[in-house]
Design an enzyme around this catalytic site. Structure first.
Site, short mmCIF file in Angstrom:
data_model
loop_
_atom_site.label_atom_id
_atom_site.label_comp_id
_atom_site.label_asym_id
_atom_site.label_seq_id
_atom_site.Cartn_x
_atom_site.Cartn_y
_atom_site.Cartn_z
N HIS A 69 47.64 47.96 39.76
CA HIS A 69 46.66 47.56 40.18
C HIS A 69 46.75 45.85 40.68
CE1 HIS A 69 43.78 48.78 43.90
NE2 HIS A 69 44.70 48.20 44.14
N ARG A 115 51.84 39.40 47.75
CA ARG A 115 52.47 39.56 49.56
C ARG A 115 53.84 39.32 49.32
NH1 ARG A 115 47.52 42.31 49.68
NH2 ARG A 115 45.91 40.96 49.50
N ASP A 133 46.66 52.44 49.05
CA ASP A 133 45.82 51.15 48.77
C ASP A 133 44.90 50.24 49.99
OD1 ASP A 133 44.53 50.10 47.09
OD2 ASP A 133 45.21 48.66 46.77
N HIS A 135 40.32 51.38 41.70
CA HIS A 135 39.36 50.35 41.41
C HIS A 135 38.10 51.20 41.73
CE1 HIS A 135 40.14 51.26 45.73
NE2 HIS A 135 41.08 50.17 45.55
N ASN A 143 37.16 44.71 48.33
CA ASN A 143 36.65 46.53 49.14
C ASN A 143 37.13 46.97 48.10
OD1 ASN A 143 36.83 49.01 50.04
ND2 ASN A 143 37.55 48.05 52.29
N ASP A 149 43.29 44.87 40.46
CA ASP A 149 43.38 44.61 42.45
C ASP A 149 43.56 43.26 42.38
OD1 ASP A 149 43.50 45.60 44.79
OD2 ASP A 149 40.73 45.63 44.61
N HIS A 192 44.89 35.40 48.55
CA HIS A 192 44.41 35.34 50.11
C HIS A 192 44.89 33.69 50.48
CE1 HIS A 192 43.78 39.41 51.58
NE2 HIS A 192 42.83 39.66 50.85
N GLY A 251 38.33 41.38 48.97
CA GLY A 251 40.07 41.50 47.60
C GLY A 251 39.82 39.40 46.90
ZN LIG Z 1 42.89 48.66 47.95
#
Ligand SMILES: [Zn+2]
Length: 422
Positions: free
Chosen positions: A59, A63, A148, A228, A274, A301, A305, A320
Site C-alpha cells: 500500500h 503521486r 483506494d 488500513h 483516513n 499507506d 503530501h 495521509g
Molecule cells: Zn485508503
C-alpha cells in the site's frame, strides 16, 4: 550484481521457518548454498545484525502521474529501498486514475531500485459506477484491484468486480469507509477533537464497510483485503470471517499500531489520515490482530503530501502520512520491542503475508534465488529526521522519535539498492 559474504548474521526467513545464525554467501546476485566457495568475495561482519528477505509493502502512493511534486515513482522507489523494501504495490488514485493498460505500462516501464507491482482501479475513473476492464488490466500487469481513497459503495458493482477478479485470481483491496457515515469526519472522538471542535469520524463508517465486504466475499469467494484497519470492530469482524474460512485479510499500518487519537499533541495535519487514528482500545485490538495473525500483514499507506498543504492544521490538511522510511523501525519498536512479537512472525508480516495476498511466491533467502534481502541493525538507536528522507515529502507523525531498528543494506533482484558494502 552483488557479490558478498555476510558472516554470522541472524538469518530470519519465514518461508523456510528459519531463524538461526549463519553466513550468507551471495555471488553474482544469487544466494549460494551453505558452504559454497566464498573465495575472493567481499566480506561483511554481520554479527548481531538480522538478515531477512526484502520487505513488501502492498500500500503505497507514488503521486505519479499527477502530483509528482509530492512523490515520483523514482523518489518513492528510493524511499522504499532506504526503508528496507524490495517490492511495493502502488495505488491507482493518481491523475489520471490507474484504470488503463497504458497507465500500468507506465508504472512498470522504468528501471527502479525496487520492484513495482501496481494495483489498478476496480472501477472506471475510480468513480464507483462501472467495473473497469479488469481482464485487460490483469493482462497488463495489475497485481490487484482497488479504488483506494474511496470505497466501491455500490454493492452490485463491487459484487460484479469480485466475481471477475476471482476468475483472474487477483485480490480486491478495499478502502473500507462508508462515506455517508464518515461524513466530513477527520478524527476519532478524543480530547483534541473536543477542544478544537473537530468533526468526528465514527467507527461505524469502517465497520459497516468491512461487514459489507465480508458478506460479498462470502457470496463470491474472491480474495478480499481490508486496507488500513483502524478499529477494534473491524479486527473482530475479520477474525470471525477468517475463522469461517473466508479468504479475508487485513493490513495494519505503523501509525495505527503506534498512535492513538488520545496521543495527538496539537492541531497538526501530520496526524490526519483516513481512516483516522483509533482510540487506545482500537490500538490494543489492532496489535492483538497482528499478533494472532488476524491481520496477516503490515502496510504503510505511504501517502506523500507537500508541506504547504499539511501545515494548515487538522481541518484543512489532506489525509495521509508517509511511512516507507520509518515503517521498519516503528513496527520493530511497537511489535518486537513492546509487544515481544516473535521475530519470525514480525518478518512474516512484511514478507510472506503480503506475497500470499497477491498470490505470488513467498519471498525467501533460499539458495538459488536472486537476492532480495534486507540487513537490519536493531541495536543502534537513531532519531527520525524527516529532512534526511529520500521521499520528496516530509509529512510524518514520527519526526523526532527514537527508534532502534533500521535497514543498513537492501538488495533487490541481486543488486545493492541501499547501503554500502565495506
Ligand atoms: Zn485508503
Amino acid at each position: 550484481m552483488t557479490n558478498l559474504v555476510l558472516t554470522n548474521a541472524r538469518v530470519i526467513d519465514p518461508a523456510a521457518g528459519r531463524d538461526e545464525t549463519a553466513d550468507l554467501i551471495i555471488r553474482g546476485g544469487i544466494i549460494q548454498p551453505r558452504g559454497a566457495d566464498a573465495a575472493g568475495l567481499p566480506r561483511m561482519d554481520a554479527a548481531g545484525l538480522i538478515a531477512a528477505p526484502g520487505f513488501w509493502d502492498v500500500h503505497v502512493h507514488f503521486r505519479d502521474p499527477g502530483n509528482a511534486f509530492a512523490e515520483t515513482r523514482r523518489t518513492g522507489a528510493e524511499a522504499a529501498a532506504a526503508g528496507g523494501f524490495t517490492h511495493v504495490v502502488t495505488m491507482p488514485n493518481t491523475f489520471p486514475a490507474g484504470d488503463s493498460p497504458d497507465w500500468l505500462r507506465e508504472q512498470i516501464a522504468d528501471t527502479l531500485p525496487v520492484t513495482i507491482l501496481p494495483s489498478a482501479c476496480i472501477t472506471r475513473g475510480r468513480q464507483g459506477k462501472e467495473v473497469a476492464d479488469l481482464e485487460a488490466l490483469a493482462a497488463a500487469g495489475a497485481s490487484s484491484f482497488t479504488d483506494d481513497g474511496a470505497m466501491v459503495a455500490d454493492d452490485r458493482v463491487m459484487r460484479a468486480a469480485m466475481i471477475r477478479s476471482k476468475a483472474l485470481n487477483k485480490p480486491v483491496m478495499d478502502h473500507a469507509v462508508v462515506t455517508g457515515l464518515a461524513k466530513n469526519g477527520v478524527i476519532r472522538d478524543c480530547p483534541l477533537a473536543r477542544r478544537f471542535g473537530l468533526p468526528v469520524f465514527p467507527h461505524e463508517a469502517e465497520t459497516e464497510a468491512v461487514l459489507r465486504d465480508i458478506r460479498l466475499c462470502r457470496e463470491t469467494g474472491c480474495a478480499t483485503h481490508i486496507q488500513h484497519v483502524s478499529c477494534a470492530g473491524s479486527v473482530a469482524a475479520i477474525r470471525a470471517a477468517r475463522a469461517e474460512g473466508l479468504p479475508v485479510t487485513g493490513e495494519a499500518s505503523p501509525h495505527h499500531l503506534a498512535l492513538a487519537a488520545e496521543d495527538i499533541p496539537l492541531d497538526d495535519g501530520n496526524y490526519r489520515m483516513n481512516p483516522p487514528l483509533g482510540t487506545r482500545e482500537d490500538v490494543r485490538a489492532i496489535r492483538d490482530g497482528v499478533l494472532d495473525g488476524t491481520l496477516a500483514l503490515f502496510a504503510t499507506d505511504h501517502a506523500p503530501h507537500a508541506a504547504e498543504t499539511k501545515s494548515k492544521g487538522f481541518l484543512k490538511a489532506p489525509f495521509g502520512v508517509i511511512g516507507l522510511e520509518t515503517a521498519l523501525g516503528v513496527t520493530w519498536k511497537i511489535m518486537a520491542e513492546e509487544e515481544r512479537m516473535p521475530l519470525l512472525d514480525w518478518v512474516a508480516r512484511w514478507t510472506t503475508g503480503p506475497a500470499a495476498l497477491l498470490g505470488l511466491p513467498a519471498p525467501t533467502l533460499a539458495p538459488g534465488t536472486r537476492a532480495d534481502l534486507v540487513l537490519i541493525d536493531a541495536r543502534t538507536p537513531w532519531q527520525v529526521n524527516p529532512e534526511s528522507f529520500r521521499s520528496l515529502s516530509r509529512n510524518t507523525p514520527f519526526a523526532g522519535w527514537t527508534l532502534s531498528a533500521r535497514p543498513v543494506l537492501t538488495l533487490c533482484d541481486g543488486r545493492t539498492v541501499w547501503g554500502k558494502i565495506p
